[in-house]
Design a protein around this motif. Sequence first.
Motif, short mmCIF file in Angstrom:
data_model
loop_
_atom_site.label_atom_id
_atom_site.label_comp_id
_atom_site.label_asym_id
_atom_site.label_seq_id
_atom_site.Cartn_x
_atom_site.Cartn_y
_atom_site.Cartn_z
N ILE A 1 -3.76 -6.36 9.49
CA ILE A 1 -4.69 -5.31 9.89
C ILE A 1 -4.49 -4.05 9.05
N THR A 2 -3.27 -3.78 8.62
CA THR A 2 -3.01 -2.60 7.79
C THR A 2 -3.76 -2.68 6.48
N ASP A 3 -3.67 -3.81 5.79
CA ASP A 3 -4.38 -3.98 4.51
C ASP A 3 -5.88 -3.87 4.70
N LEU A 4 -6.37 -4.48 5.77
CA LEU A 4 -7.81 -4.46 6.03
C LEU A 4 -8.30 -3.03 6.25
N ARG A 5 -7.57 -2.27 7.03
CA ARG A 5 -8.03 -0.92 7.34
C ARG A 5 -7.83 0.06 6.19
N ILE A 6 -6.83 -0.15 5.38
CA ILE A 6 -6.73 0.66 4.15
C ILE A 6 -7.94 0.36 3.27
N SER A 7 -8.36 -0.89 3.24
CA SER A 7 -9.54 -1.26 2.45
C SER A 7 -10.79 -0.58 2.97
N HIS A 8 -10.90 -0.41 4.29
CA HIS A 8 -12.04 0.33 4.85
C HIS A 8 -12.09 1.74 4.26
N TRP A 9 -10.94 2.40 4.25
CA TRP A 9 -10.89 3.77 3.72
C TRP A 9 -11.16 3.79 2.22
N GLU A 10 -10.61 2.81 1.52
CA GLU A 10 -10.81 2.73 0.07
C GLU A 10 -12.29 2.59 -0.26
N GLU A 11 -12.95 1.68 0.43
CA GLU A 11 -14.38 1.46 0.20
C GLU A 11 -15.19 2.71 0.57
N ALA A 12 -14.85 3.33 1.69
CA ALA A 12 -15.60 4.51 2.14
C ALA A 12 -15.47 5.67 1.15
N ILE A 13 -14.27 5.85 0.61
CA ILE A 13 -14.05 6.92 -0.38
C ILE A 13 -14.87 6.66 -1.63
N GLN A 14 -14.83 5.41 -2.10
CA GLN A 14 -15.57 5.07 -3.32
C GLN A 14 -17.08 5.16 -3.10
N THR B 1 -18.59 7.12 -1.11
CA THR B 1 -18.99 8.50 -0.88
C THR B 1 -18.87 9.38 -2.12
N ILE B 2 -17.76 9.27 -2.82
CA ILE B 2 -17.55 10.18 -3.96
C ILE B 2 -17.56 9.48 -5.31
N GLY B 3 -17.66 8.13 -5.30
CA GLY B 3 -17.74 7.41 -6.56
C GLY B 3 -16.41 7.36 -7.29
N GLY B 4 -16.47 6.99 -8.56
CA GLY B 4 -15.26 6.92 -9.38
C GLY B 4 -14.47 5.65 -9.13
N GLU B 5 -13.24 5.65 -9.64
CA GLU B 5 -12.36 4.49 -9.51
C GLU B 5 -11.86 4.38 -8.06
N ALA B 6 -11.55 3.15 -7.67
CA ALA B 6 -10.95 2.94 -6.35
C ALA B 6 -9.62 3.69 -6.28
N ASN B 7 -9.38 4.31 -5.14
CA ASN B 7 -8.16 5.12 -4.98
C ASN B 7 -7.39 4.60 -3.77
N ARG B 8 -6.57 3.57 -4.01
CA ARG B 8 -5.85 2.92 -2.91
C ARG B 8 -4.82 3.86 -2.28
N SER B 9 -4.18 4.70 -3.08
CA SER B 9 -3.15 5.59 -2.54
C SER B 9 -3.75 6.63 -1.60
N LEU B 10 -4.91 7.20 -1.96
CA LEU B 10 -5.58 8.15 -1.08
C LEU B 10 -6.06 7.44 0.19
#
Length: 261
Positions: free
Chosen positions: A69-82, A84-93
């Motif tokens: 579930i942790t990996d899945l939900r980090i991916s939710h945030w990663e996709e949402a950030i990309q 919304t603001i575009g650019g490269e995927a930012n897994r750390s953010l």
Amino acid sequence: MGVHGVKAVFFDLDNTLVDTAAAGRRAIEEVVNALRSKHHCGEGEARGICDKVQAKLLKECHDPAKTCITDLRISHWEEAIQETIGGEANRSLAAECYFLWKATRLRHLTLAEDTRGMLTELRKAVRLLLLTNGDRQTQREKIEACACQPYFDAIVVGGEQEEEKPAPSIFHYCCDLLGVQPAECIMVGDSLDTDIQGGLNAGLRATVWLNKSMAAPADASPVPHYVISSVLDLPAVLQKIEHKVNAKLGTDRAVVGTEAR
């Protein structure tokens, strides 16, 4: 407060015993503030990211055999950030946002003092079981965060079973766990689709719908036996059930007495 024929009460967790929705709102505000102050996002961007994540959570399909579930939900945030603001995927953010959201939500999940008092009193008369749907890790973390374990005879998490609410099997599993029959149990929860429909499917003695807003349900919704606006109203419902049983017993005795004459 004993109730004739009622031996156990099953409680839902999220938005029934603890206000998960309110805790989630607090968590979102923390992430919005962090995105604005630390990462210089505009408020519109920050809220846009959080809105997208919440939409993804609502549609979430999680198979624990394939991903945690942790990996899945980090991916939710990663996709949402990309998105919304575009650019490269930012897994750390994305990970920073997820862990801030998760920690804040857990910190604000509390079992209110009056709810704890009610559970303590109820448990003197009936057995109590916590029945919650959801991922095993997520729900166990919530249970630990709100420290509700001491108030229950048993805790069942849907993600640890073959089927979740509203399937009858999980309700029957709960009955077996407590050594009671479905007709001796009551289900209390805020979801018509899972808690109430599930209790009806399983043939429980009664279902109690927690409807905090007291809004009218959709016409096609399952019909609960009782409706309350606060979980603290449950003892009054149990008294109603007791009065109904006593009235029926009185009627039955009168009929038997008449037959005997």
